[in-house]
Design an enzyme around this catalytic site. Structure first.
Site, PDB file in Angstrom:
ATOM      1  N   ASP A 135     113.047  17.308  18.744  1.00 39.13           N
ATOM      2  CA  ASP A 135     111.590  16.588  18.443  1.00 39.13           C
ATOM      3  C   ASP A 135     111.302  15.828  17.569  1.00 39.13           C
ATOM      4  OD1 ASP A 135     108.842  17.405  18.117  1.00 39.13           O
ATOM      5  OD2 ASP A 135     108.790  18.096  15.970  1.00 39.13           O
ATOM      6  N   GLY A 136     110.309  14.656  19.014  1.00 37.85           N
ATOM      7  CA  GLY A 136     109.600  13.579  18.170  1.00 37.85           C
ATOM      8  C   GLY A 136     110.136  12.452  19.776  1.00 37.85           C
ATOM      9  N   ASN A 137     110.903  13.047  20.953  1.00 41.79           N
ATOM     10  CA  ASN A 137     110.651  12.001  22.204  1.00 41.79           C
ATOM     11  C   ASN A 137     109.335  11.382  22.353  1.00 41.79           C
ATOM     12  OD1 ASN A 137     113.253  13.988  22.436  1.00 41.79           O
ATOM     13  ND2 ASN A 137     112.958  14.698  24.015  1.00 41.79           N
ATOM     14  N   GLY A 138     108.400  12.039  22.043  1.00 45.77           N
ATOM     15  CA  GLY A 138     107.148  11.863  22.727  1.00 45.77           C
ATOM     16  C   GLY A 138     105.902  11.008  21.254  1.00 45.77           C
ATOM     17  N   HIS A 173     111.186  12.315  27.024  1.00 47.83           N
ATOM     18  CA  HIS A 173     112.125  13.603  26.786  1.00 47.83           C
ATOM     19  C   HIS A 173     113.204  12.702  28.154  1.00 47.83           C
ATOM     20  CE1 HIS A 173     108.994  15.830  25.790  1.00 47.83           C
ATOM     21  NE2 HIS A 173     108.030  15.552  26.602  1.00 47.83           N
ATOM     22  N   GLU A 205     105.160  27.928  23.679  1.00 48.79           N
ATOM     23  CA  GLU A 205     103.904  27.104  23.369  1.00 48.79           C
ATOM     24  C   GLU A 205     103.910  26.223  24.123  1.00 48.79           C
ATOM     25  OE1 GLU A 205     105.705  28.726  20.525  1.00 48.79           O
ATOM     26  OE2 GLU A 205     104.668  30.403  20.369  1.00 48.79           O
ATOM     27  N   TRP A 257     103.832  25.675  26.744  1.00 44.43           N
ATOM     28  CA  TRP A 257     103.269  25.630  27.868  1.00 44.43           C
ATOM     29  C   TRP A 257     101.875  25.217  27.986  1.00 44.43           C
ATOM     30  CZ3 TRP A 257     106.183  26.621  32.323  1.00 44.43           C
ATOM     31  CH2 TRP A 257     107.096  27.374  32.332  1.00 44.43           C
ATOM     32  N   LEU A 269     132.775  24.521  23.423  1.00 45.72           N
ATOM     33  CA  LEU A 269     131.847  25.069  22.556  1.00 45.72           C
ATOM     34  C   LEU A 269     130.954  26.415  23.767  1.00 45.72           C
ATOM     35  CD1 LEU A 269     129.961  22.587  20.360  1.00 45.72           C
ATOM     36  CD2 LEU A 269     128.461  22.916  22.230  1.00 45.72           C
ATOM     37  N   ARG A 288     115.776  19.558  11.715  1.00 44.39           N
ATOM     38  CA  ARG A 288     115.176  19.945  12.534  1.00 44.39           C
ATOM     39  C   ARG A 288     114.932  17.890  12.185  1.00 44.39           C
ATOM     40  NH1 ARG A 288     109.230  22.392  14.084  1.00 44.39           N
ATOM     41  NH2 ARG A 288     108.448  20.836  15.174  1.00 44.39           N
ATOM     42  N   ARG A 291     108.489  22.423   9.722  1.00 44.09           N
ATOM     43  CA  ARG A 291     108.177  23.768  10.138  1.00 44.09           C
ATOM     44  C   ARG A 291     109.102  24.290  10.790  1.00 44.09           C
ATOM     45  NH1 ARG A 291     103.835  20.400  12.089  1.00 44.09           N
ATOM     46  NH2 ARG A 291     104.377  19.960  14.039  1.00 44.09           N
TER      47      ARG A 291
HETATM   48  C1  IPE Z   1     109.231  22.739  19.059  1.00 40.36           C
HETATM   49  O1  IPE Z   1     108.543  20.730  18.866  1.00 40.36           O
HETATM   50  C2  IPE Z   1     109.661  22.389  19.840  1.00 40.36           C
HETATM   51  C3  IPE Z   1     110.900  22.394  21.086  1.00 40.36           C
HETATM   52  C4  IPE Z   1     111.108  21.123  20.313  1.00 40.36           C
HETATM   53  C5  IPE Z   1     111.070  22.591  22.352  1.00 40.36           C
HETATM   54  P1  IPE Z   1     106.777  21.205  18.813  1.00 40.36           P
HETATM   55  O2  IPE Z   1     106.430  19.549  18.784  1.00 40.36           O
HETATM   56  O3  IPE Z   1     106.450  21.889  19.950  1.00 40.36           O
HETATM   57  O4  IPE Z   1     106.181  21.766  18.098  1.00 40.36           O
HETATM   58  P2  IPE Z   1     104.987  21.880  17.183  1.00 40.36           P
HETATM   59  O5  IPE Z   1     103.723  21.226  18.365  1.00 40.36           O
HETATM   60  O6  IPE Z   1     105.060  19.915  16.457  1.00 40.36           O
HETATM   61  O7  IPE Z   1     104.705  22.743  15.854  1.00 40.36           O
HETATM   62  C1  IPE Z   2     110.444  17.054  21.663  1.00 34.76           C
HETATM   63  O1  IPE Z   2     109.734  16.617  21.032  1.00 34.76           O
HETATM   64  C2  IPE Z   2     110.144  17.763  23.222  1.00 34.76           C
HETATM   65  C3  IPE Z   2     109.598  19.148  23.068  1.00 34.76           C
HETATM   66  C4  IPE Z   2     109.064  19.402  21.973  1.00 34.76           C
HETATM   67  C5  IPE Z   2     109.731  19.826  24.861  1.00 34.76           C
HETATM   68  P1  IPE Z   2     108.187  16.003  21.436  1.00 34.76           P
HETATM   69  O2  IPE Z   2     107.683  16.079  23.426  1.00 34.76           O
HETATM   70  O3  IPE Z   2     107.455  17.458  20.927  1.00 34.76           O
HETATM   71  O4  IPE Z   2     107.570  14.946  20.566  1.00 34.76           O
HETATM   72  P2  IPE Z   2     106.581  14.866  19.685  1.00 34.76           P
HETATM   73  O5  IPE Z   2     106.990  15.288  18.974  1.00 34.76           O
HETATM   74  O6  IPE Z   2     105.304  14.981  20.511  1.00 34.76           O
HETATM   75  O7  IPE Z   2     106.902  12.826  19.211  1.00 34.76           O
HETATM   76 MG    MG Z   3     106.898  17.739  18.776  1.00 36.80          MG
END
Ligand code: IPE
Ligand code: IPE
Ligand code: MG
Length: 245
Positions: A21-24, A38, A68, A70, A132, A189, A195
């Site tokens: 999580d956190g790419n965005g 991404h 979710e 999508w 692995l 995470r 969460r």
């Molecule tokens: C969880 O991350 C799903 C993946 C890492 C693929 P999200 O960024 O979608 O989760 P929420 O919406 O913050 O719970």
């Molecule tokens: C996780 O990064 C990758 C996926 C859920 C596919 P996010 O795209 O959720 O990045 P944030 O949470 O918006 O920073």
């Molecule tokens: Mg996220």
């Protein structure tokens, strides 16, 4: 003793899962499009897979796209759907060298025909490898996984293939995507969210949890070692008083 030596001299977790999580946010901080985050995230997945393999970890499960996800804008979803193609390039070179086997967990019915074929092709090509196992959770959600298992078990019962008393933890586990994988030891995470977001709910019952504020593209080998070092200091008593090995 340095961190890596200390980690290697202690018990290495067999199965690790990571919510990538956190790419965005990583991209936003740099005023770059989310899709660029991404891309860097996918590169980091390749590096982390090799790092885990070098440490002797047997299985790495990663949450790459949730049921979710999508709900995101079409442009972002389309980009994320290119992940298998992006990773395929690695399977030939680096992943082959490290004997990495790849499997996908999740629904397959919502992907393009090309992606459905690609997922099977990747699994088929790497299935004999003994290093692995990289378990990529892609259109994965625990609700779906557990409901599918429940329906399959109900069907067995309805057709007199099992008795009510046959329904136990072992049988239920054998209807999940993870049926051939060892128990999950550690969940990591990234990005500071506290969460689970519908990830491996059944499998996490007795896993250790580790949350870090680092965003996924920043999670490097040092961060991985810190997480495992932290895990190695936990007391895993499973409801008892003594640590179970
Ligand atoms: C969880 O991350 C799903 C993946 C890492 C693929 P999200 O960024 O979608 O989760 P929420 O919406 O913050 O719970
Ligand atoms: C996780 O990064 C990758 C996926 C859920 C596919 P996010 O795209 O959720 O990045 P944030 O949470 O918006 O920073
Ligand atoms: Mg996220």
């Amino acid at each position: 003793m340095n961190l890596e030596k200390r980690v290697l001299s202690n018990r290495i977790p067999c199965h690790i899962a990571i919510i990538l999580d956190g790419n965005g946010r990583w991209a936003k901080k740099r005023k770059l499009p989310r899709t660029f985050g991404h891309k860097v995230g996918a590169d980091n997945l390749k590096k982390t897979t090799i790092n885990c393999s070098k440490l002797g970890i047997k299985v790495l499960s990663v949450y790459a796209f949730s049921t979710e996800n999508w709900n995101r804008p079409k442009e972002e979803v389309d980009y994320l759907m290119k992940l298998p193609l992006e990773l395929e390039k690695s399977f030939k070179g680096n992943f082959k060298k490290h004997d990495i086997k790849v499997m996908f967990s999740g629904r397959r019915d919502r992907f393009s025909k090309e992606n459905i074929e690609l997922l099977s092709k990747i699994e088929e090509k790497t299935k004999e490898r003994s290093g692995l196992i990289l378990n990529i959770c892609f259109d994965y959600g625990s609700y779906t996984e557990m409901l599918t298992a429940t329906k399959e078990i109900c069907d067995l019962y309805k057709n007199d293939r099992i008795k009510l008393d046959d329904i136990n933890e072992e049988l239920f586990s054998s209807h999940l995507y993870t049926k051939d994988l060892p128990k999950l030891d550690l969940l990591i995470r990234t990005s500071g969210e506290l969460r689970i977001s519908n990830f491996l709910l059944w499998q996490l019952a007795y896993s250790e949890l580790y949350f870090t504020k680092k965003l996924w593209p920043e999670f490097n080998n040092k961060q991985l070692l810190v997480a495992i070092d932290n895990y190695q200091k936990r007391n895993r008593t499973y409801g008892g008083l003594k640590e179970k090995k």
